[in-house]
Design a protein around this motif. Sequence first.
Motif, PDB file in Angstrom:
ATOM      1  N   VAL A 166      82.949 139.829  74.591  1.00 21.68           N
ATOM      2  CA  VAL A 166      82.888 138.559  75.321  1.00 21.68           C
ATOM      3  C   VAL A 166      83.106 138.853  76.805  1.00 21.68           C
ATOM      4  N   ASP A 167      82.041 138.758  77.572  1.00 18.74           N
ATOM      5  CA  ASP A 167      82.068 139.038  79.010  1.00 18.74           C
ATOM      6  C   ASP A 167      81.569 137.785  79.738  1.00 18.74           C
ATOM      7  N   GLU A 168      82.451 136.932  80.257  1.00 22.48           N
ATOM      8  CA  GLU A 168      83.876 137.084  80.297  1.00 22.48           C
ATOM      9  C   GLU A 168      84.554 135.759  79.954  1.00 22.48           C
ATOM     10  N   ILE A 169      85.871 135.823  79.712  1.00 19.45           N
ATOM     11  CA  ILE A 169      86.699 134.628  79.544  1.00 19.45           C
ATOM     12  C   ILE A 169      87.390 134.369  80.879  1.00 19.45           C
ATOM     13  N   GLY A 170      87.105 133.221  81.488  1.00 17.41           N
ATOM     14  CA  GLY A 170      87.622 132.942  82.821  1.00 17.41           C
ATOM     15  C   GLY A 170      88.373 131.629  82.918  1.00 17.41           C
ATOM     16  N   ARG A 171      88.456 131.120  84.143  1.00 25.44           N
ATOM     17  CA  ARG A 171      89.163 129.862  84.387  1.00 25.44           C
ATOM     18  C   ARG A 171      88.554 128.718  83.603  1.00 25.44           C
ATOM     19  N   LEU A 172      87.225 128.684  83.526  1.00 22.72           N
ATOM     20  CA  LEU A 172      86.557 127.588  82.845  1.00 22.72           C
ATOM     21  C   LEU A 172      87.018 127.485  81.399  1.00 22.72           C
ATOM     22  N   GLU A 173      87.222 128.630  80.764  1.00 26.89           N
ATOM     23  CA  GLU A 173      87.646 128.638  79.362  1.00 26.89           C
ATOM     24  C   GLU A 173      89.163 128.453  79.219  1.00 26.89           C
ATOM     25  N   LEU A 174      89.936 129.282  79.900  1.00 30.26           N
ATOM     26  CA  LEU A 174      91.383 129.313  79.674  1.00 30.26           C
ATOM     27  C   LEU A 174      92.136 128.186  80.365  1.00 30.26           C
ATOM     28  N   GLU A 175      91.613 127.688  81.476  1.00 30.83           N
ATOM     29  CA  GLU A 175      92.315 126.631  82.201  1.00 30.83           C
ATOM     30  C   GLU A 175      91.733 125.246  81.968  1.00 30.83           C
ATOM     31  N   HIS A 176      90.426 125.181  81.630  1.00 38.56           N
ATOM     32  CA  HIS A 176      89.769 123.877  81.518  1.00 38.56           C
ATOM     33  C   HIS A 176      89.256 123.566  80.111  1.00 38.56           C
ATOM     34  N   GLY A 177      89.298 124.549  79.201  1.00 38.74           N
ATOM     35  CA  GLY A 177      88.823 124.315  77.842  1.00 38.74           C
ATOM     36  C   GLY A 177      87.333 124.047  77.763  1.00 38.74           C
ATOM     37  N   ARG A 178      86.577 124.576  78.715  1.00 38.57           N
ATOM     38  CA  ARG A 178      85.130 124.391  78.761  1.00 38.57           C
ATOM     39  C   ARG A 178      84.451 125.757  78.735  1.00 38.57           C
ATOM     40  N   GLY A 179      83.176 125.777  79.071  1.00 35.94           N
ATOM     41  CA  GLY A 179      82.483 127.055  79.168  1.00 35.94           C
ATOM     42  C   GLY A 179      82.118 127.633  77.816  1.00 35.94           C
ATOM     43  N   LEU A 180      82.489 128.886  77.594  1.00 37.51           N
ATOM     44  CA  LEU A 180      82.140 129.585  76.344  1.00 37.51           C
ATOM     45  C   LEU A 180      83.120 129.200  75.234  1.00 37.51           C
ATOM     46  N   VAL A 181      83.079 127.936  74.854  1.00 37.13           N
ATOM     47  CA  VAL A 181      84.042 127.430  73.872  1.00 37.13           C
ATOM     48  C   VAL A 181      83.835 128.054  72.498  1.00 37.13           C
ATOM     49  N   CYS A 182      82.593 128.367  72.155  1.00 39.72           N
ATOM     50  CA  CYS A 182      82.346 128.984  70.842  1.00 39.72           C
ATOM     51  C   CYS A 182      82.809 130.439  70.825  1.00 39.72           C
ATOM     52  N   ALA A 183      82.777 131.100  71.974  1.00 38.77           N
ATOM     53  CA  ALA A 183      83.351 132.444  72.056  1.00 38.77           C
ATOM     54  C   ALA A 183      84.861 132.375  71.849  1.00 38.77           C
ATOM     55  N   LEU A 184      85.492 131.355  72.418  1.00 42.80           N
ATOM     56  CA  LEU A 184      86.925 131.165  72.203  1.00 42.80           C
ATOM     57  C   LEU A 184      87.230 130.975  70.723  1.00 42.80           C
ATOM     58  N   ARG A 185      86.388 130.229  70.025  1.00 43.59           N
ATOM     59  CA  ARG A 185      86.620 129.979  68.596  1.00 43.59           C
ATOM     60  C   ARG A 185      86.526 131.269  67.787  1.00 43.59           C
ATOM     61  N   VAL A 186      85.546 132.100  68.143  1.00 40.61           N
ATOM     62  CA  VAL A 186      85.425 133.381  67.430  1.00 40.61           C
ATOM     63  C   VAL A 186      86.667 134.231  67.675  1.00 40.61           C
TER      64      VAL A 186
END
Length: 242
Positions: A166-186
């Motif tokens: 997963v390149d990459e997990i950033g602010r959008l994912e870790l701080e806002h719960g948006r972006g690559l949300v399905c990558a977060l689920r995996v």
Amino acid sequence: MLFILTGGVQIGKTRWLEQLVGDLAAEGVSCCGVIAPGVWRLARDAEVAGADRAGSGARSFDGAGDDDSRVREKVGIDNVLLPQNERIRFATRRDLLPGSACGCAEGRSQLPGDEGIGLRATSQSDKASLGWAIYDDALARANEHFDKLRRRERIEGVRNSELLVVDEIGRLELEHGRGLVCALRVLDDGPQPGMPHALAVVRDWLVPDAEHRFGTRWGEQVVIGPDSRGRRAVRNAFGLGS
């Protein structure tokens, strides 16, 4: 095991990761997920002079080629979906968007690979005030890819071991719960029979957030850099020599 690949900006993390993925594939270990190489162009004379005055330089290190005598600037980000190597335009530097102060007026809005794609919404990255304008349709395509990987693992069960990337997990994912949300689920699922190990690229200041979020499910987490030690750690996890 979860490997967290981190380090400074434009030090070659993605280029190192591309090399690692190729080396693993050559030894029978496939990778699935996403790699995010940069899109680069030669900087203009005025831009180079401005970078030199600022003391920052504009030389390319992450996927921009080997000729360091040519000054380049990063203008976009692609996503390469693994294992099929499908490439999509993912983001554009915000100041190069049509209508921006530095973009359309100077004819700089059309970047390599953008020809004919038209304009696409960037609402998620806009709301998060990111420096990169991430296209919503590209996010949807990347999330669809991770969702298919997740469902495939649950349905097909045990296969040859793969490395989830997963390149990459950033602010959008870790701080806002948006972006690559399905990558977060995996990643939230933790290790699976077919994917016992994962590698996530995380900015250095976000590493504690990633460790806190994924630590319970993955147990062992190893923070690595784009160097020989990091390469050795990943290879050892798959029983490969240095």
